[in-house]
Design an enzyme around this catalytic site. Structure first.
Site, PDB file in Angstrom:
ATOM      1  N   ARG A 102      -9.959   8.525  23.779  1.00  0.00           N
ATOM      2  CA  ARG A 102      -9.568   8.323  25.176  1.00  0.00           C
ATOM      3  C   ARG A 102      -8.118   7.883  25.304  1.00  0.00           C
ATOM      4  O   ARG A 102      -7.388   8.343  26.192  1.00  0.00           O
ATOM      5  CB  ARG A 102     -10.493   7.290  25.823  1.00  0.00           C
ATOM      6  CG  ARG A 102     -10.279   7.099  27.315  1.00  0.00           C
ATOM      7  CD  ARG A 102     -10.762   8.310  28.082  1.00  0.00           C
ATOM      8  NE  ARG A 102      -9.711   9.290  28.351  1.00  0.00           N
ATOM      9  CZ  ARG A 102      -9.941  10.571  28.573  1.00  0.00           C
ATOM     10  NH1 ARG A 102     -11.163  11.048  28.518  1.00  0.00           N
ATOM     11  NH2 ARG A 102      -8.954  11.398  28.810  1.00  0.00           N
ATOM     12  N   LYS A 137      12.241   5.393  38.478  1.00  0.00           N
ATOM     13  CA  LYS A 137      10.895   5.321  39.065  1.00  0.00           C
ATOM     14  C   LYS A 137       9.871   5.693  37.997  1.00  0.00           C
ATOM     15  O   LYS A 137       9.201   6.727  38.071  1.00  0.00           O
ATOM     16  CB  LYS A 137      10.804   6.219  40.286  1.00  0.00           C
ATOM     17  CG  LYS A 137      11.708   5.778  41.419  1.00  0.00           C
ATOM     18  CD  LYS A 137      11.658   6.733  42.596  1.00  0.00           C
ATOM     19  CE  LYS A 137      12.606   6.281  43.696  1.00  0.00           C
ATOM     20  NZ  LYS A 137      12.626   7.223  44.840  1.00  0.00           N
ATOM     21  N   LYS A 169      24.556   1.150  44.910  1.00  0.00           N
ATOM     22  CA  LYS A 169      23.684   1.787  45.882  1.00  0.00           C
ATOM     23  C   LYS A 169      23.930   1.231  47.285  1.00  0.00           C
ATOM     24  O   LYS A 169      24.776   0.347  47.471  1.00  0.00           O
ATOM     25  CB  LYS A 169      22.226   1.617  45.462  1.00  0.00           C
ATOM     26  CG  LYS A 169      21.913   2.308  44.125  1.00  0.00           C
ATOM     27  CD  LYS A 169      20.488   2.137  43.708  1.00  0.00           C
ATOM     28  CE  LYS A 169      19.520   2.901  44.570  1.00  0.00           C
ATOM     29  NZ  LYS A 169      19.668   4.369  44.401  1.00  0.00           N
ATOM     30  N   GLU A 203      26.615   5.537  45.356  1.00  0.00           N
ATOM     31  CA  GLU A 203      25.782   6.274  46.294  1.00  0.00           C
ATOM     32  C   GLU A 203      26.365   6.188  47.699  1.00  0.00           C
ATOM     33  O   GLU A 203      26.767   5.110  48.143  1.00  0.00           O
ATOM     34  CB  GLU A 203      24.370   5.678  46.290  1.00  0.00           C
ATOM     35  CG  GLU A 203      23.419   6.261  47.323  1.00  0.00           C
ATOM     36  CD  GLU A 203      22.114   5.498  47.371  1.00  0.00           C
ATOM     37  OE1 GLU A 203      21.232   5.816  46.544  1.00  0.00           O
ATOM     38  OE2 GLU A 203      21.966   4.599  48.222  1.00  0.00           O
ATOM     39  N   ASP A 224      23.065  10.941  48.907  1.00  0.00           N
ATOM     40  CA  ASP A 224      21.651  10.613  49.081  1.00  0.00           C
ATOM     41  C   ASP A 224      21.116  11.113  50.412  1.00  0.00           C
ATOM     42  O   ASP A 224      21.656  10.787  51.476  1.00  0.00           O
ATOM     43  CB  ASP A 224      21.465   9.094  48.990  1.00  0.00           C
ATOM     44  CG  ASP A 224      20.011   8.697  48.988  1.00  0.00           C
ATOM     45  OD1 ASP A 224      19.225   9.297  48.225  1.00  0.00           O
ATOM     46  OD2 ASP A 224      19.637   7.782  49.742  1.00  0.00           O
TER      47      ASP A 224
END
Length: 294
Positions: A102, A137, A169, A203, A224
């Protein structure tokens, strides 16, 4: 010490989670010397990834079960396969093979799903010159494995962590603006504070932000959530004013990535590669024969 995302470390934790006091079923049911011969078989088409994890699972489970692993061979990561293809073979003491089954399949199915989805994105941008890259992510603790799966599917990796590249960002810029700090000046100071080998990416989410960013001579401009038309204009402005690479991001899907890549961007970052990939259907078919493993 193993990196927490090394296959051996991930597998050790998974096996401990799955059988903390042993596999009570196999230990109560199967003779200690019973041998299992198993095939890893694809039940749908895809791209293989995670074989190092599967190998570690069968090796560690054999040791934990006090038996022998006689054979453990898999096709290479990146192998493309059709439904029905045999992707590997395992032979060993049955208790060990079944204890690993598994855990090995969970990792193979998850990572092969990432590789398969990545290959689809890469195929969609073929001929444009754009590279498909992943993002941060990732599943906590599995980043190294998931990013290896992206490479197996033909994609590229973005920065590995917050520690190894500068990526300014929207929230960083919001703090600067709230403090009344000039963006160009702040970015130039970043260049002075980091080693010359450190990449600096910024960004932007509007075309009117580009001038201040380009004036700081950054390495990469991240556009973005731009429309294709605005992406093309952004690429034109960056090319006219700097040597920076252009990256596109934000909600990139299989049905939109080709149009995004066609705007001339160098990179398309896709969080879905590691965040939305479904597990691939792979099976381990076992036939057990009586006999004592050497």
């Amino acid at each position: 010490m193993n990196h927490p995302s090394d296959p051996a470390a991930v597998v050790a934790a998974a096996l401990a989670e799955d059988a903390p006091w042993g596999d009570v079923t196999s230990e109560a049911l199967l003779p200690p010397g019973a041998v299992a011969h198993a095939e890893l078989r694809a039940r749908e088409a895809g791209v293989l990834a995670g074989t190092a994890c599967a190998l570690a699972a069968f090796e560690q489970a054999a040791a934990l079960s006090g038996g022998a692993l006689l054979r453990c061979e898999f096709s290479a990561d990146g192998t493309r396969f059709a439904a029905g293809d045999v992707l590997g073979r395992v032979s060993g003491t049955a208790r060990g093979v079944l204890r690993a089954e598994r855990v090995a399949l969970n990792l193979l199915q998850h990572l092969s799903g990432i590789a398969t989805l990545t290959a689809q994105f890469v195929a969609a941008v073929a001929g444009t010159g754009a590279r498909v890259v992943d993002t941060r992510k990732t599943t906590p603790g599995l980043r190294v494995l998931e990013r290896a799966a992206v490479r197996a599917g033909g994609g590229r990796n973005h920065r590995w962590s917050l520690s190894d590249a500068v990526l300014v960002k929207d929230n960083h810029l919001a703090v600067l603006l709230a403090e009344g700090v000039d963006v160009t000046t702040a970015l130039r100071r970043v260049r002075e504070r980091v080693p010359h080998t450190t990449s600096i990416e910024v960004e932007v989410d509007r075309l009117d932000q580009l001038e201040a960013v380009l004036a700081a001579d950054v390495d990469v401009v991240l556009l973005d959530n731009f429309s294709p038309a605005d992406l093309a204009e952004g690429v034109r402005r960056v090319r006219a004013g700097s040597r920076a690479l252009v990256e596109a991001s934000g909600g990139v899907r299989l049905d939109t990535v080709a149009a995004i890549a066609a705007t001339g961007v160098d990179l398309v970052s896709v969080g879905a590669l590691t965040q939305n990939a479904r597990t691939l259907d792979l099976g381990l078919d076992v036939a057990v024969a009586a006999g004592v493993a050497p």
